[in-house]
Scaffold this motif. Structure first.
Motif, PDB file in Angstrom:
ATOM      1  N   ALA A 153      41.957  32.594  40.388  1.00 17.91           N
ATOM      2  CA  ALA A 153      43.209  32.687  39.615  1.00 17.91           C
ATOM      3  C   ALA A 153      43.086  33.693  38.711  1.00 17.91           C
ATOM      4  CB  ALA A 153      43.361  31.238  39.088  1.00 17.91           C
ATOM      5  N   GLU A 154      41.971  33.932  38.028  1.00 18.10           N
ATOM      6  CA  GLU A 154      41.568  34.851  37.144  1.00 18.10           C
ATOM      7  C   GLU A 154      41.856  36.176  37.672  1.00 18.10           C
ATOM      8  OE1 GLU A 154      38.134  36.638  33.977  1.00 18.10           O
ATOM      9  OE2 GLU A 154      37.754  34.940  35.344  1.00 18.10           O
ATOM     10  N   PHE A 155      41.672  36.385  38.780  1.00 19.07           N
ATOM     11  CA  PHE A 155      41.426  37.752  39.560  1.00 19.07           C
ATOM     12  C   PHE A 155      42.873  38.213  39.690  1.00 19.07           C
ATOM     13  CE2 PHE A 155      42.281  40.217  43.334  1.00 19.07           C
ATOM     14  CZ  PHE A 155      41.163  41.224  43.482  1.00 19.07           C
ATOM     15  N   TRP A 156      43.845  37.249  40.178  1.00 17.17           N
ATOM     16  CA  TRP A 156      45.082  37.536  40.535  1.00 17.17           C
ATOM     17  C   TRP A 156      45.978  37.803  39.105  1.00 17.17           C
ATOM     18  CZ3 TRP A 156      46.826  39.176  44.798  1.00 17.17           C
ATOM     19  CH2 TRP A 156      46.473  38.877  45.840  1.00 17.17           C
TER      20      TRP A 156
ATOM     21  N   LEU B 177      45.088  41.360  37.998  1.00 12.13           N
ATOM     22  CA  LEU B 177      45.768  42.351  38.544  1.00 12.13           C
ATOM     23  C   LEU B 177      47.418  42.162  38.465  1.00 12.13           C
ATOM     24  CD1 LEU B 177      45.577  44.490  40.957  1.00 12.13           C
ATOM     25  CD2 LEU B 177      46.004  42.519  42.551  1.00 12.13           C
ATOM     26  N   GLU B 178      47.902  41.061  38.197  1.00 16.01           N
ATOM     27  CA  GLU B 178      49.242  40.953  37.885  1.00 16.01           C
ATOM     28  C   GLU B 178      49.464  41.604  36.502  1.00 16.01           C
ATOM     29  OE1 GLU B 178      53.131  38.248  37.944  1.00 16.01           O
ATOM     30  OE2 GLU B 178      51.039  37.170  38.621  1.00 16.01           O
ATOM     31  N   ALA B 179      48.668  41.389  35.559  1.00 18.74           N
ATOM     32  CA  ALA B 179      48.742  41.968  34.300  1.00 18.74           C
ATOM     33  C   ALA B 179      48.612  43.285  34.332  1.00 18.74           C
ATOM     34  CB  ALA B 179      47.734  41.252  33.374  1.00 18.74           C
ATOM     35  N   GLY B 180      47.699  44.161  34.996  1.00 17.49           N
ATOM     36  CA  GLY B 180      47.440  45.461  35.074  1.00 17.49           C
ATOM     37  C   GLY B 180      48.839  46.059  35.636  1.00 17.49           C
ATOM     38  N   ALA B 181      49.291  45.488  36.614  1.00 14.22           N
ATOM     39  CA  ALA B 181      50.401  46.055  37.549  1.00 14.22           C
ATOM     40  C   ALA B 181      51.682  46.100  36.532  1.00 14.22           C
ATOM     41  CB  ALA B 181      50.475  45.573  38.894  1.00 14.22           C
TER      42      ALA B 181
ATOM     43  N   TRP C 194      52.462  41.355  45.958  1.00 13.37           N
ATOM     44  CA  TRP C 194      51.357  40.562  46.228  1.00 13.37           C
ATOM     45  C   TRP C 194      51.188  40.070  47.512  1.00 13.37           C
ATOM     46  CZ3 TRP C 194      49.967  42.157  42.067  1.00 13.37           C
ATOM     47  CH2 TRP C 194      50.276  42.228  40.961  1.00 13.37           C
ATOM     48  N   GLN C 195      52.185  39.756  48.250  1.00 15.83           N
ATOM     49  CA  GLN C 195      52.253  39.589  49.722  1.00 15.83           C
ATOM     50  C   GLN C 195      51.674  40.382  50.377  1.00 15.83           C
ATOM     51  OE1 GLN C 195      52.687  36.377  50.657  1.00 15.83           O
ATOM     52  NE2 GLN C 195      52.734  36.705  53.065  1.00 15.83           N
ATOM     53  N   LEU C 196      52.098  41.791  50.198  1.00 15.51           N
ATOM     54  CA  LEU C 196      51.411  42.939  50.963  1.00 15.51           C
ATOM     55  C   LEU C 196      49.773  42.755  50.787  1.00 15.51           C
ATOM     56  CD1 LEU C 196      53.781  45.861  50.181  1.00 15.51           C
ATOM     57  CD2 LEU C 196      52.950  44.963  52.346  1.00 15.51           C
ATOM     58  N   LEU C 197      49.494  42.590  49.528  1.00 15.88           N
ATOM     59  CA  LEU C 197      47.841  42.796  49.277  1.00 15.88           C
ATOM     60  C   LEU C 197      47.355  41.560  49.954  1.00 15.88           C
ATOM     61  CD1 LEU C 197      47.856  44.271  45.539  1.00 15.88           C
ATOM     62  CD2 LEU C 197      47.385  45.263  47.627  1.00 15.88           C
ATOM     63  N   ARG C 198      47.915  40.664  49.628  1.00 12.88           N
ATOM     64  CA  ARG C 198      47.028  39.546  50.521  1.00 12.88           C
ATOM     65  C   ARG C 198      47.329  39.582  51.975  1.00 12.88           C
ATOM     66  NH1 ARG C 198      50.630  35.339  46.377  1.00 12.88           N
ATOM     67  NH2 ARG C 198      48.763  35.045  45.002  1.00 12.88           N
ATOM     68  N   GLY C 199      48.172  40.016  52.468  1.00 11.88           N
ATOM     69  CA  GLY C 199      48.106  40.436  54.059  1.00 11.88           C
ATOM     70  C   GLY C 199      47.166  41.372  54.377  1.00 11.88           C
TER      71      GLY C 199
ATOM     72  N   GLY D 280      45.155  33.834  48.850  1.00 12.80           N
ATOM     73  CA  GLY D 280      44.728  35.310  49.417  1.00 12.80           C
ATOM     74  C   GLY D 280      43.855  35.270  50.101  1.00 12.80           C
ATOM     75  N   SER D 281      43.435  34.358  50.976  1.00 14.35           N
ATOM     76  CA  SER D 281      42.585  34.290  52.209  1.00 14.35           C
ATOM     77  C   SER D 281      43.255  33.647  53.433  1.00 14.35           C
ATOM     78  CB  SER D 281      41.390  33.508  51.900  1.00 14.35           C
ATOM     79  OG  SER D 281      41.520  32.163  51.575  1.00 14.35           O
ATOM     80  N   ALA D 282      42.809  34.229  54.547  1.00 20.74           N
ATOM     81  CA  ALA D 282      43.504  33.705  55.755  1.00 20.74           C
ATOM     82  C   ALA D 282      43.130  32.368  56.334  1.00 20.74           C
ATOM     83  CB  ALA D 282      43.248  34.553  56.843  1.00 20.74           C
TER      84      ALA D 282
END
Length: 210
Positions: free
Chosen positions: A85-88, A91-95, A188-193, A205-207
């Motif tokens: 959760a902290e990772f995402w 990443l969202e904050a930086g983007a 986010w969907q692109l990165l998760r894929g 974010g994992s398969a």
């Protein structure tokens, strides 16, 4: 690289010169902007300009290096997250910070792609190297693809997505266009894929295993 005399100028004067040059290169393009017009607008003669830069390409290189530093400063260093959760969230904050900076600084937006490519993606890729390394530690990013390739592709996806989203910000919206939140969700969907293995992408974010 600028000549040593440029670095000895007061910081306010250096910024004023770079600001003027940045605007001209952004408005007229890195190939078409006039060196003579830039130095005239910056307030010195062509003779004086050669005390600070070897010529037009030296000035352009200095401007692009400065733009890249501004982008990296906006992102800040990637600080490893301790959980998914902290990772995402980081990443969202930086983007989001980067998108807001580019929206508010159109000259940086116009030169961002050239600035990132100018250094062979080195400092830019370092940020994504740290990101992917942390993602692998947390089990978010797949390990069945070469690390360097995954870093390069991740940086390219974010670079392309930012350019796409920001181009839409600066153009009249077309009927049915996604709102900003939906644009972010697509990234986010692109990165998760990209980061997951085969199988449906989970919310974390994992398969899913099959």
């Amino acid at each position: 690289m600028p000549l040593p005399r440029f670095d000895r100028l007061p910081a306010e004067r250096r910024e004023q010169i770079l600001r003027v040059a940045r605007r001209h290169f952004a408005d007229h393009g890195t190939e078409s902007a006039s060196y003579n017009k830039i130095i005239e607008a910056a307030g010195f003669s062509k003779t004086a300009a050669y005390h600070y830069f070897d010529g037009r390409e030296d000035l352009l290189s200095t401007v692009l290096d400065d733009v890249l530093l501004r982008l990296l400063h906006t992102l800040g260093p990637w600080v490893p997250a301790s959980g998914r959760a902290e990772f995402w969230a980081r990443l969202e904050a930086g983007a989001g910070a980067l998108a807001a900076h580019l929206r508010d600084h159109p000259d940086d937006l116009a030169l961002a792609d050239a600035a990132i490519g100018h250094t062979g993606d080195g400092p830019w890729l370092k940020w994504f190297d740290d990101l992917v390394t942390n993602g692998r530690q947390l089990g978010i990013v797949r390990t069945d693809v070469d690390h360097g390739l995954l870093v390069t592709v991740t940086a390219a996806v974010v670079r392309a997505a930012d350019a796409w989203a920001l181009a839409r910000m600066t153009s009249p919206p077309a009927p049915g266009d996604a709102v900003a939140d939906e644009e972010g969700a697509q990234l986010w969907q692109l990165l998760r894929g990209l980061w997951s293995g085969a199988g449906p992408v989970t919310e974390e974010g994992s398969a899913d295993a099959h």
